[in-house]
Design a protein around this motif. Structure first.
Motif, short mmCIF file in Angstrom:
data_model
loop_
_atom_site.label_atom_id
_atom_site.label_comp_id
_atom_site.label_asym_id
_atom_site.label_seq_id
_atom_site.Cartn_x
_atom_site.Cartn_y
_atom_site.Cartn_z
N ALA A 302 6.88 -9.20 -13.69
CA ALA A 302 5.58 -8.67 -13.26
C ALA A 302 5.24 -9.16 -11.87
CB ALA A 302 4.49 -9.09 -14.26
N GLN A 303 5.54 -10.42 -11.58
CA GLN A 303 5.29 -10.98 -10.24
C GLN A 303 6.12 -10.25 -9.19
OE1 GLN A 303 4.57 -15.43 -12.13
NE2 GLN A 303 6.35 -15.07 -10.85
N GLY A 304 7.39 -9.98 -9.51
CA GLY A 304 8.24 -9.26 -8.57
C GLY A 304 7.73 -7.86 -8.30
N TYR A 305 7.28 -7.19 -9.36
CA TYR A 305 6.76 -5.83 -9.24
C TYR A 305 5.49 -5.83 -8.38
CZ TYR A 305 5.59 -1.07 -10.88
OH TYR A 305 5.32 0.27 -10.97
N ASP A 306 4.59 -6.76 -8.65
CA ASP A 306 3.37 -6.86 -7.85
C ASP A 306 3.68 -7.15 -6.39
OD1 ASP A 306 1.22 -6.15 -9.39
OD2 ASP A 306 0.46 -8.19 -9.69
N GLY A 307 4.69 -8.00 -6.14
CA GLY A 307 5.06 -8.30 -4.76
C GLY A 307 5.52 -7.07 -4.01
N ALA A 308 6.26 -6.22 -4.69
CA ALA A 308 6.70 -4.96 -4.06
C ALA A 308 5.51 -4.04 -3.81
CB ALA A 308 7.74 -4.27 -4.94
N LEU A 309 4.56 -4.00 -4.74
CA LEU A 309 3.37 -3.18 -4.56
C LEU A 309 2.53 -3.68 -3.38
CD1 LEU A 309 2.09 -2.51 -8.21
CD2 LEU A 309 3.74 -1.21 -6.85
N LEU A 310 2.46 -5.00 -3.22
CA LEU A 310 1.76 -5.58 -2.09
C LEU A 310 2.40 -5.14 -0.77
CD1 LEU A 310 -0.17 -7.62 -0.67
CD2 LEU A 310 1.57 -9.38 -1.13
N LEU A 311 3.72 -5.25 -0.68
CA LEU A 311 4.42 -4.84 0.53
C LEU A 311 4.29 -3.34 0.76
CD1 LEU A 311 7.62 -7.06 0.28
CD2 LEU A 311 5.88 -7.15 2.08
N ASP A 312 4.34 -2.58 -0.31
CA ASP A 312 4.19 -1.12 -0.22
C ASP A 312 2.85 -0.77 0.45
OD1 ASP A 312 4.95 1.66 -0.96
OD2 ASP A 312 3.24 1.50 -2.31
N SER A 313 1.80 -1.44 0.01
CA SER A 313 0.47 -1.14 0.56
C SER A 313 0.35 -1.56 2.02
CB SER A 313 -0.61 -1.85 -0.27
OG SER A 313 -0.56 -3.26 -0.12
N ALA A 314 0.91 -2.72 2.35
CA ALA A 314 0.78 -3.23 3.72
C ALA A 314 1.64 -2.45 4.71
CB ALA A 314 1.16 -4.72 3.75
N ILE A 315 2.87 -2.11 4.31
CA ILE A 315 3.75 -1.33 5.19
C ILE A 315 3.15 0.05 5.45
CG2 ILE A 315 6.02 -0.23 5.34
CD1 ILE A 315 7.13 -2.67 3.80
N ALA A 316 2.53 0.63 4.43
CA ALA A 316 1.90 1.94 4.61
C ALA A 316 0.75 1.87 5.62
CB ALA A 316 1.40 2.46 3.27
N LYS A 317 -0.04 0.79 5.55
CA LYS A 317 -1.19 0.67 6.44
C LYS A 317 -0.78 0.57 7.91
CE LYS A 317 -4.76 -1.15 3.38
NZ LYS A 317 -5.68 -0.03 3.64
N VAL A 318 0.38 -0.05 8.18
CA VAL A 318 0.83 -0.17 9.58
C VAL A 318 1.85 0.90 9.93
CG1 VAL A 318 0.34 -2.63 9.64
CG2 VAL A 318 2.64 -1.86 8.99
N GLY A 320 4.78 1.42 8.92
CA GLY A 320 6.13 0.90 9.11
C GLY A 320 6.31 0.04 10.34
N ASN A 321 5.27 -0.17 11.12
CA ASN A 321 5.37 -0.95 12.36
C ASN A 321 5.09 -2.43 12.08
OD1 ASN A 321 5.52 -1.86 14.99
ND2 ASN A 321 3.49 -1.07 15.57
N LEU A 322 6.08 -3.13 11.57
CA LEU A 322 5.91 -4.54 11.26
C LEU A 322 5.96 -5.41 12.50
CD1 LEU A 322 6.41 -3.33 8.44
CD2 LEU A 322 7.68 -5.41 7.86
N ALA A 323 6.31 -4.81 13.65
CA ALA A 323 6.30 -5.56 14.91
C ALA A 323 4.87 -5.92 15.31
CB ALA A 323 6.96 -4.74 16.01
N ASP A 324 3.89 -5.14 14.85
CA ASP A 324 2.49 -5.48 15.08
C ASP A 324 2.08 -6.49 14.01
OD1 ASP A 324 -0.23 -5.65 15.47
OD2 ASP A 324 -0.54 -3.49 15.66
N LYS A 325 2.37 -7.75 14.29
CA LYS A 325 2.22 -8.80 13.29
C LYS A 325 0.77 -9.00 12.87
CE LYS A 325 6.39 -11.27 14.76
NZ LYS A 325 7.18 -10.94 13.56
N ASP A 326 -0.15 -8.89 13.82
CA ASP A 326 -1.56 -9.07 13.47
C ASP A 326 -2.02 -8.00 12.49
OD1 ASP A 326 -1.77 -11.30 15.09
OD2 ASP A 326 -2.56 -10.20 16.81
N ALA A 327 -1.62 -6.75 12.76
CA ALA A 327 -2.01 -5.65 11.88
C ALA A 327 -1.36 -5.80 10.51
CB ALA A 327 -1.64 -4.31 12.51
N PHE A 328 -0.08 -6.19 10.49
CA PHE A 328 0.61 -6.34 9.21
C PHE A 328 0.03 -7.50 8.41
CE2 PHE A 328 4.45 -7.65 6.68
CZ PHE A 328 4.45 -6.54 5.85
#
Length: 392
Positions: A302-318, A320-328
């Motif tokens: 469950a922790q692993g699944y939630d971790g992927a959901l967290l990354l899914d939400s954050a990557i979508a908000k930026v 895919g631009n993880l180079a913008d560290k403040d935004a990510f």
């Protein structure tokens, strides 16, 4: 004619540039997944990975709508091995994110080297107290729990049961110390003894003899991975299950109780999640996990699944631009996703605020060994160290 040729050349150059930009935009984001996949503590790592990859596969190999490449690495539960892996992932693979980490001994060794390099670390199991307090980091996000949480609720349960004195046992590492510390923070009775054993110890006969002589009302114990099975079996063989209640955190995981079978029935443990957690995301997760892996998911999954959901939400908000560290970083902090545990919210120290429950080991209608929620004594529970973290 020359002007027309120039126009065609410019148009062709623009098309090539656009194609190159599109191709670059579709390059997979590399995510390092480092956990323990070998040795006696391998089960949590594999369960975490299975839960994480289930979410990735549900999204067609993407997170946040962007293709991802998951680089799986085995730290062997050894800080020195983990440090070498981190160097490779950061310097050779140029990963912007590393996820996973089973052991607190490993987490304490790698958290600062990762986050100081500007790489984001998403913890999926270990939550050592120093990293929740004064050593917190803007680039560290723990999607699981702070180590003390799962035992604080058991300490309260021991009070409710009227246990006047207890003996505490754990492996001698940061995670074990934190778990025992959480129990003691809420338990109001007398601690007769605290017994710490080496992480590689498999024979507990001497320690069990020692605690038997003290005649405690109950024993509270924490051992990671397969060490939990070994410990509980020896506890049972010593005849202690019939005379001295065994309380635990982190022991009554699905793989453990499946191995222990009837000897675990009726035992209680504390956690923030169970397979019977009633919300749409969790019902889907449990169903999909059982379908793919043919067993009930554990808390680690469950922790692993939630971790992927967290990354899914954050990557979508930026986008895919993880180079913008403040935004990510801001997107991770916002944690804008539906969790298997229901709601999800980070505290100021980037550790989650949790509901903490007690679970009883049972057999379900299919004859499988699992747990059911019996009480939720702690609502919106904050860890004991967040006030020491300078982040707001």
């Amino acid at each position: 004619m020359l002007k027309r040729s120039v126009r065609y050349l410019l148009a062709g150059s623009a098309l090539l540039a656009a194609s190159a930009a599109f191709a670059q935009a579709q390059q997979p984001i590399k995510i390092g997944f480092m956990a323990t996949f070998s040795g006696p503590v391998s089960v949590p790592g594999q369960e975490m990975y299975d839960g994480f990859m289930l979410a990735v596969e549900e999204r067609g190999g993407k997170l946040g709508g962007v293709p991802v490449e998951i680089l799986k690495e085995d730290d062997q539960f050894k800080p020195e091995v983990a440090s070498q892996i981190v160097t490779k992932l950061i310097e050779r693979e140029n990963v912007p994110v590393i996820a996973g980490v089973v052991g607190s001994n490993v987490m304490m060794a790698v958290a600062k080297p990762i986050t100081d390099k500007g790489v984001f670390l998403v913890g999926l199991n270990s939550g050592p107290s120093p990293l929740a307090g004064a050593s917190c980091s803007p680039n560290l996000f723990v999607a699981s729990w702070q180590n003390d949480n799962i035992s604080e609720v058991v300490g309260q349960y021991a009070n409710d049961k009227g246990y006047k004195n207890v003996v505490l046992m754990t492996a001698n590492f940061q995670g074990g110390k934190d778990v025992l510390g959480g129990f003691k923070r809420y338990y109001k009775g007398k601690i007769l003894d605290e017994i710490y054993t080496p992480l590689n110890q498999l024979d507990f006969s001497a320690e069990l003899t020692q605690l038997t002589s003290k005649k405690p009302d109950a024993v509270f114990a924490f051992y990671p991975g397969s060490l939990a099975i070994t410990f509980v079996r020896q506890y049972q063989l010593a005849g202690l299950l019939k005379t001295t209640p065994l309380l635990s955190s982190g022991i009554l995981e699905i793989p453990t109780i499946a191995a222990l079978k009837d000897s675990a029935l009726g035992a209680f443990g504390g956690s923030f999640w169970g397979p019977d957690t009633d919300n749409p995301v969790n019902r889907k997760f449990v169903e999909q996990f059982e379908s793919k892996y043919k067993h009930i998911p554990s808390t680690w999954a469950a922790q692993g699944y939630d971790g992927a959901l967290l990354l899914d939400s954050a990557i979508a908000k930026v986008k895919g631009n993880l180079a913008d560290k403040d935004a990510f970083r801001a997107a991770l902090k916002q944690a804008d996703f539906k969790s298997v545990r229901g709601s999800f919210k980070f505290n100021n120290n980037h550790f989650p605020i949790l509901d903490m429950s007690m679970y009883e080991v049972i057999k379900d209608a299919k004859g499988r060994y699992t747990v059911r929620t019996v009480a939720t004594p702690m609502k919106d529970h904050q860890d004991a160290y967040h006030n020491l973290c300078p982040m707001t």
